[in-house]
Design a protein around this motif. Structure first.
Motif, mmCIF file in Angstrom:
data_model
loop_
_atom_site.group_PDB
_atom_site.id
_atom_site.type_symbol
_atom_site.label_atom_id
_atom_site.label_comp_id
_atom_site.label_asym_id
_atom_site.label_seq_id
_atom_site.Cartn_x
_atom_site.Cartn_y
_atom_site.Cartn_z
ATOM 1 N N GLY A 1 0.899 -1.282 -0.110
ATOM 2 C CA GLY A 1 0.027 -0.008 0.033
ATOM 3 C C GLY A 1 0.721 1.158 -0.167
ATOM 4 O O GLY A 1 1.827 1.255 0.617
ATOM 5 N N ILE A 2 0.323 2.469 -0.550
ATOM 6 C CA ILE A 2 0.857 3.759 -0.370
ATOM 7 C C ILE A 2 0.357 4.452 0.841
ATOM 8 O O ILE A 2 -0.479 4.228 1.346
ATOM 9 C CB ILE A 2 0.504 4.552 -1.624
ATOM 10 C CG1 ILE A 2 -1.077 4.675 -1.620
ATOM 11 C CG2 ILE A 2 0.646 3.987 -2.750
ATOM 12 C CD1 ILE A 2 -1.654 5.673 -2.822
ATOM 13 N N PRO A 3 1.550 5.030 1.472
ATOM 14 C CA PRO A 3 1.482 5.636 2.815
ATOM 15 C C PRO A 3 0.011 6.724 2.911
ATOM 16 O O PRO A 3 -0.651 6.893 3.910
ATOM 17 C CB PRO A 3 2.635 6.425 2.937
ATOM 18 C CG PRO A 3 3.703 5.773 2.019
ATOM 19 C CD PRO A 3 2.860 5.493 1.000
ATOM 20 N N GLU A 4 -0.072 7.277 1.630
ATOM 21 C CA GLU A 4 -1.298 8.202 1.798
ATOM 22 C C GLU A 4 -2.729 7.359 2.000
ATOM 23 O O GLU A 4 -3.525 8.077 2.570
ATOM 24 C CB GLU A 4 -1.387 8.909 0.360
ATOM 25 C CG GLU A 4 -0.254 9.630 -0.323
ATOM 26 C CD GLU A 4 0.651 8.853 -0.999
ATOM 27 O OE1 GLU A 4 0.994 9.208 -2.143
ATOM 28 O OE2 GLU A 4 1.108 7.609 -0.560
ATOM 29 N N PHE A 5 -2.705 6.143 1.654
ATOM 30 C CA PHE A 5 -4.098 5.623 1.748
ATOM 31 C C PHE A 5 -3.920 5.110 3.273
ATOM 32 O O PHE A 5 -5.087 5.233 3.713
ATOM 33 C CB PHE A 5 -4.013 4.164 1.059
ATOM 34 C CG PHE A 5 -5.434 3.331 1.232
ATOM 35 C CD1 PHE A 5 -6.411 3.795 0.700
ATOM 36 C CD2 PHE A 5 -5.193 2.108 2.033
ATOM 37 C CE1 PHE A 5 -7.810 2.861 1.008
ATOM 38 C CE2 PHE A 5 -6.528 1.478 2.460
ATOM 39 C CZ PHE A 5 -7.612 1.746 1.788
ATOM 40 N N GLN A 6 -2.870 4.633 3.799
ATOM 41 C CA GLN A 6 -2.940 4.235 5.274
ATOM 42 C C GLN A 6 -3.263 5.533 6.191
ATOM 43 O O GLN A 6 -4.013 5.281 6.965
ATOM 44 C CB GLN A 6 -1.578 3.855 5.746
ATOM 45 C CG GLN A 6 -1.079 2.741 4.923
ATOM 46 C CD GLN A 6 0.298 2.222 5.263
ATOM 47 O OE1 GLN A 6 1.151 2.880 4.641
ATOM 48 N NE2 GLN A 6 0.589 1.149 5.941
ATOM 49 N N GLU A 7 -2.712 6.537 5.627
ATOM 50 C CA GLU A 7 -3.099 7.868 6.515
ATOM 51 C C GLU A 7 -4.563 8.314 6.233
ATOM 52 O O GLU A 7 -5.263 8.711 7.438
ATOM 53 C CB GLU A 7 -2.159 9.076 5.889
ATOM 54 C CG GLU A 7 -0.697 8.763 6.409
ATOM 55 C CD GLU A 7 0.253 9.588 5.491
ATOM 56 O OE1 GLU A 7 -0.216 10.597 4.574
ATOM 57 O OE2 GLU A 7 1.466 9.466 5.687
ATOM 58 N N ALA A 8 -5.125 8.258 5.253
ATOM 59 C CA ALA A 8 -6.360 8.556 5.077
ATOM 60 C C ALA A 8 -7.375 7.325 5.680
ATOM 61 O O ALA A 8 -8.444 7.807 6.213
ATOM 62 C CB ALA A 8 -6.893 8.188 3.333
ATOM 63 N N ALA A 9 -6.936 6.278 5.830
ATOM 64 C CA ALA A 9 -7.920 5.154 6.455
ATOM 65 C C ALA A 9 -7.807 5.589 8.067
ATOM 66 O O ALA A 9 -8.827 5.403 8.786
ATOM 67 C CB ALA A 9 -7.313 3.834 6.331
ATOM 68 N N ALA A 10 -6.593 6.103 8.573
ATOM 69 C CA ALA A 10 -6.527 6.436 10.020
ATOM 70 C C ALA A 10 -7.437 7.574 10.230
ATOM 71 O O ALA A 10 -8.165 7.755 11.248
ATOM 72 C CB ALA A 10 -5.055 6.669 10.059
ATOM 73 N N ASP B 1 -5.665 6.444 18.094
ATOM 74 C CA ASP B 1 -4.276 5.797 18.511
ATOM 75 C C ASP B 1 -3.747 4.937 17.438
ATOM 76 O O ASP B 1 -3.130 4.088 18.178
ATOM 77 C CB ASP B 1 -4.547 5.352 20.058
ATOM 78 C CG ASP B 1 -5.275 4.326 20.026
ATOM 79 O OD1 ASP B 1 -6.244 4.002 19.119
ATOM 80 O OD2 ASP B 1 -5.286 3.554 21.117
ATOM 81 N N LEU B 2 -4.260 5.076 16.447
ATOM 82 C CA LEU B 2 -3.631 4.004 15.515
ATOM 83 C C LEU B 2 -2.398 4.910 14.472
ATOM 84 O O LEU B 2 -2.699 5.969 14.035
ATOM 85 C CB LEU B 2 -4.896 3.640 14.242
ATOM 86 C CG LEU B 2 -5.861 2.963 14.994
ATOM 87 C CD1 LEU B 2 -6.881 2.530 13.876
ATOM 88 C CD2 LEU B 2 -5.163 1.698 15.633
#
Length: 411
Positions: free
Chosen positions: A82-91, A102-103
């Motif tokens: 995955g791309i970091p931008e997606f992980q950040e958007a999910a958070a 707290d994720l």
């Protein structure tokens, strides 16, 4: 001549008996019954109340990003985990909708090509031969299937109306608990529509700690709740992140079933284990789809509009079913209404199973539903039937009601 592959297929797929079974699975039976009914009655429209995916397409805001990003050369690379931008958007989404603050995106979240592959990979992370998966029935069988593939065993926890369609964890025998490694839960629940509360999740956490069991919570329908029920994450309960993971999907909340995008979150160790298996299973979802998903996650009004539609349809459906004789209640979540099947008809027809009634309903009335006989005889009606205006929704449900009235069902 003996087929070359007759003795080559793995035992987990049936070995020498692969392809020889005469058993016809439920959804294939429904498919055949629908085709036969349409052929027998070409002048009558089929009312499909069994559809398990949204009737709306993805929002134009999301499609626009897909279109804009598709031709950019930087999006052609493998996405891996995955791309970091997606992980950040999910958070950010989890914080906004579920209050999870707290994720750490890079530590606690990894994407998946939909929730189904995530559920398929998790047994690879935890199940050794002889280990046991505790899973609820009726329900989504992917993790159970892969547990069996790996030489593990499955212990079913029936979802009973008498217990509000929550599993009775105290019913698990001690010898099973000693070998249990995973507990699979799904709330809001498919097919019952039941929702869980914090007290139940707290009991789950205590149970998991006491018995050394990893919890996998499938939250595919997490954001679809009605009439006072709020989206609730398992991870919002104290202690959950230490013993479990939660799986989210954009399929239901954002009408993106075919796009195949979701994510797992929770225990950093468990998420890392999933990431290791994923690295050896796929090369990641297309970056463009991840970027379109980021846009969706920013716009929770898409989900709110969908909830408004489903809630309106549920009100119509529940009233119609009750007029026919069912004991229907509006669910707290999902887009499914789960009701006891009738026992027969006034002219003497008897339904020994929900499947028998479902086939009868298709054949006699061209109404398609999904039967469940795992924990009682129940039928699942879905409010994802195709209707592009509120008036058409009323027309379809009224037509369904009139067709069923003629059958003179007994309950």
């Amino acid at each position: 001549m003996t087929n070359f592959f007759d003795d080559k297929i793995s035992d987990r797929l049936g070995g020498v008996n692969f392809g020889k079974s005469t058993i016809i699975y439920k959804f294939e039976l429904i498919k055949r019954a629908k085709a036969a009914a349409k052929k027998a009655h070409p002048d009558i429209s089929l009312i499909d109340m069994g559809v398990g995916e949204p009737d709306w397409p993805a929002d134009n805001l999301v499609v626009k990003v897909l279109s804009e990003e598709a031709g950019k050369p930087e999006n052609r690379w493998y996405a891996d985990n995955g791309i970091p931008e997606f992980q950040e958007a999910a958070a950010r989404y989890l914080n906004k909708v579920y209050g999870l603050s707290d994720l750490n995106p890079s530590e606690h979240i990894i994407n998946g090509i939909g929730s189904k592959p995530i559920l398929a990979m998790l047994p690879l992370c935890f199940i050794n031969p002889g280990d046991i998966l505790l899973t609820t029935v009726p329900g989504y069988p992917v993790s159970a299937t892969h547990t069996k593939y790996l030489g593990g065993e499955v212990f079913n926890l029936p979802l009973l109306e008498s217990n509000f369609f929550l599993p009775d964890l105290s019913s698990v025998p001690q010898p099973i608990l000693k070998r249990a490694k995973l507990l699979y839960l799904n709330y809001p629940n498919n097919p019952t529509g039941a929702v869980a509360n914090k007290e139940f999740f707290k009991n789950v956490i205590d149970f998991a700690i006491k018995n050394d069991i990893v919890v996998v919570h499938d939250a595919a329908y997490g954001a679809l709740t009605y009439d006072g029920y709020k989206p609730l994450s398992f991870l919002s309960v104290e202690g959950a992140k230490e013993i479990g993971v939660e799986i989210h999907s954009l399929s239901k909340a954002f009408n993106m079933t075919g796009w195949r995008i979701g994510f797992i979150c929770g225990s950093s160790k468990a998420v890392k284990a999933y990431g290791t298996v994923k690295n050896n299973s796929d090369s990641g979802q297309f970056r463009v789809i991840q970027k379109a998903a980021i846009q969706a996650l920013k716009h929770t009004e898409i989900t709110k509009n969908t909830i408004t539609k489903y809630s309106r349809r549920f009100n119509l459906l529940v009233n119609a079913l009750n007029e026919v004789g069912f004991d229907a209640k509006k669910p707290g979540g999902t887009f499914y209404c789960y009701v006891k099947a009738p026992v027969g008809t006034e002219n003497g027809r008897v339904f020994n199973t929900a499947s028998e009634f479902s086939e009868f309903l298709i054949k006699e009335s061209l109404i398609s539903t999904v039967p469940w006989d795992d924990a009682g005889k129940y039928i699942r009606f879905s409010v994802t039937f195709e209707a592009d205006t509120p008036q058409k929704e009323k027309n379809i449900i009224n037509e369904m009601k009139e067709r069923m009235k003629v059958l003179k069902l007994k309950f």
